[in-house]
Design a protein around this motif. Structure first.
Motif, PDB file in Angstrom:
ATOM      1  N   HIS A   1      10.615   3.372  -2.186  1.00 12.49           N
ATOM      2  CA  HIS A   1      11.272   2.118  -2.523  1.00 12.49           C
ATOM      3  C   HIS A   1      10.232   1.324  -3.301  1.00 12.49           C
ATOM      4  O   HIS A   1       9.084   1.216  -2.865  1.00 12.49           O
ATOM      5  CB  HIS A   1      11.671   1.353  -1.257  1.00 12.49           C
ATOM      6  CG  HIS A   1      12.034  -0.068  -1.533  1.00 12.49           C
ATOM      7  ND1 HIS A   1      13.326  -0.472  -1.778  1.00 12.49           N
ATOM      8  CD2 HIS A   1      11.270  -1.181  -1.630  1.00 12.49           C
ATOM      9  CE1 HIS A   1      13.338  -1.769  -2.011  1.00 12.49           C
ATOM     10  NE2 HIS A   1      12.096  -2.228  -1.921  1.00 12.49           N
ATOM     11  N   ALA A   2      10.619   0.768  -4.434  1.00 15.55           N
ATOM     12  CA  ALA A   2       9.703  -0.041  -5.247  1.00 15.55           C
ATOM     13  C   ALA A   2      10.389  -1.351  -5.586  1.00 15.55           C
ATOM     14  O   ALA A   2      11.549  -1.360  -6.010  1.00 15.55           O
ATOM     15  CB  ALA A   2       9.342   0.703  -6.530  1.00 15.55           C
TER      16      ALA A   2
ATOM     17  N   GLY B   1       7.768   0.996  -0.233  1.00 17.58           N
ATOM     18  CA  GLY B   1       8.154   1.686   0.990  1.00 17.58           C
ATOM     19  C   GLY B   1       8.120   3.185   0.771  1.00 17.58           C
ATOM     20  O   GLY B   1       8.665   3.676  -0.216  1.00 17.58           O
ATOM     21  N   LEU B   2       7.475   3.895   1.659  1.00 12.28           N
ATOM     22  CA  LEU B   2       7.404   5.360   1.590  1.00 12.28           C
ATOM     23  C   LEU B   2       8.326   5.923   2.658  1.00 12.28           C
ATOM     24  O   LEU B   2       8.142   5.652   3.847  1.00 12.28           O
ATOM     25  CB  LEU B   2       5.981   5.853   1.853  1.00 12.28           C
ATOM     26  CG  LEU B   2       4.940   5.620   0.780  1.00 12.28           C
ATOM     27  CD1 LEU B   2       4.455   4.198   0.771  1.00 12.28           C
ATOM     28  CD2 LEU B   2       3.791   6.563   0.984  1.00 12.28           C
TER      29      LEU B   2
ATOM     30  N   GLY C   1       2.823  10.501  -1.589  1.00 10.48           N
ATOM     31  CA  GLY C   1       1.666   9.636  -1.346  1.00 10.48           C
ATOM     32  C   GLY C   1       0.928   9.294  -2.626  1.00 10.48           C
ATOM     33  O   GLY C   1       0.534   8.148  -2.853  1.00 10.48           O
ATOM     34  N   LEU C   2       0.766  10.281  -3.482  1.00 19.27           N
ATOM     35  CA  LEU C   2       0.127  10.048  -4.778  1.00 19.27           C
ATOM     36  C   LEU C   2       1.000   9.155  -5.652  1.00 19.27           C
ATOM     37  O   LEU C   2       0.506   8.229  -6.312  1.00 19.27           O
ATOM     38  CB  LEU C   2      -0.145  11.377  -5.482  1.00 19.27           C
ATOM     39  CG  LEU C   2      -0.836  11.305  -6.837  1.00 19.27           C
ATOM     40  CD1 LEU C   2      -2.196  10.619  -6.719  1.00 19.27           C
ATOM     41  CD2 LEU C   2      -0.993  12.701  -7.418  1.00 19.27           C
ATOM     42  N   ALA C   3       2.299   9.401  -5.636  1.00 14.95           N
ATOM     43  CA  ALA C   3       3.218   8.564  -6.412  1.00 14.95           C
ATOM     44  C   ALA C   3       3.137   7.113  -5.948  1.00 14.95           C
ATOM     45  O   ALA C   3       3.196   6.187  -6.764  1.00 14.95           O
ATOM     46  CB  ALA C   3       4.641   9.090  -6.301  1.00 14.95           C
TER      47      ALA C   3
ATOM     48  N   TRP D   1       5.150  -0.257   3.613  1.00 12.19           N
ATOM     49  CA  TRP D   1       5.620   0.255   4.885  1.00 12.19           C
ATOM     50  C   TRP D   1       5.968   1.734   4.765  1.00 12.19           C
ATOM     51  O   TRP D   1       6.125   2.259   3.670  1.00 12.19           O
ATOM     52  CB  TRP D   1       6.825  -0.537   5.400  1.00 12.19           C
ATOM     53  CG  TRP D   1       8.059  -0.399   4.556  1.00 12.19           C
ATOM     54  CD1 TRP D   1       9.093   0.480   4.741  1.00 12.19           C
ATOM     55  CD2 TRP D   1       8.393  -1.147   3.393  1.00 12.19           C
ATOM     56  NE1 TRP D   1      10.039   0.316   3.767  1.00 12.19           N
ATOM     57  CE2 TRP D   1       9.635  -0.691   2.913  1.00 12.19           C
ATOM     58  CE3 TRP D   1       7.761  -2.174   2.683  1.00 12.19           C
ATOM     59  CZ2 TRP D   1      10.261  -1.195   1.790  1.00 12.19           C
ATOM     60  CZ3 TRP D   1       8.393  -2.688   1.556  1.00 12.19           C
ATOM     61  CH2 TRP D   1       9.617  -2.207   1.131  1.00 12.19           C
ATOM     62  N   VAL D   2       6.059   2.376   5.898  1.00 14.54           N
ATOM     63  CA  VAL D   2       6.482   3.773   5.967  1.00 14.54           C
ATOM     64  C   VAL D   2       7.757   3.803   6.789  1.00 14.54           C
ATOM     65  O   VAL D   2       7.795   3.270   7.904  1.00 14.54           O
ATOM     66  CB  VAL D   2       5.400   4.669   6.599  1.00 14.54           C
ATOM     67  CG1 VAL D   2       5.904   6.089   6.746  1.00 14.54           C
ATOM     68  CG2 VAL D   2       4.127   4.621   5.779  1.00 14.54           C
TER      69      VAL D   2
END
Length: 139
Positions: free
Chosen positions: A127-128, A118-119, A103-105, A136-137
């Motif tokens: 995903h970046a 995307g987490l 979450g911090l990243a 999105w999660v």
């Protein structure tokens, strides 16, 4: 084994190292052209973490994907940013942020200019991409 490289993607040699590291290994090592803005954002995150006293290695799990590789990945978008465009450039990576909370990243990634984020909490990766702004999660 895993390959570990330290490079400066602002140089031609460094960019070539990034191309190699982000190749599609499933497709026999097909190389594409990573979006320089994406590389800059990933580097910016590492610089910030270093300034705060943390050595964070980004474990890239997916860079360039050929259409064949992309279609073999469960849940992969048909128009994935991992796919090369007509120019050969791809605009996405998936990575694990080392010991940093995911979450911090994600917050750092957004601050560094990552627009598509995307987490994937269950599989512990982000995903970046440099596409349109969205978040999105996933599972």
């Amino acid at each position: 084994g895993r390959e570990h490289y330290y490079f400066d993607a602002r140089t031609r040699q460094g960019y070539e190292v990034a191309r190699y590291l982000l190749r599609d290994v499933r497709a026999g090592g097909v190389m594409g052209l990573p979006d320089p803005w994406l590389l800059r954002a990933l580097a910016q995150m590492q610089v910030w973490w270093t300034l705060y006293g943390h050595h964070v290695r980004l474990d890239i799990t997916s860079g360039l994907r050929t259409p064949q590789t992309n279609s073999s990945i469960e849940g992969a978008a048909r128009a994935s940013m991992h796919l090369p465009r007509h120019s050969g450039m791809f605009r996405a990576v998936d990575f694990r942020p080392g010991k940093v909370d995911i979450g911090l990243a994600a917050q750092w990634a957004r601050a560094a200019g990552i627009s598509g984020l995307g987490l994937y909490l269950e599989r512990d990766f982000l995903h970046a991409d440099t596409g349109r702004v969205r978040q999105w999660v996933g599972r």
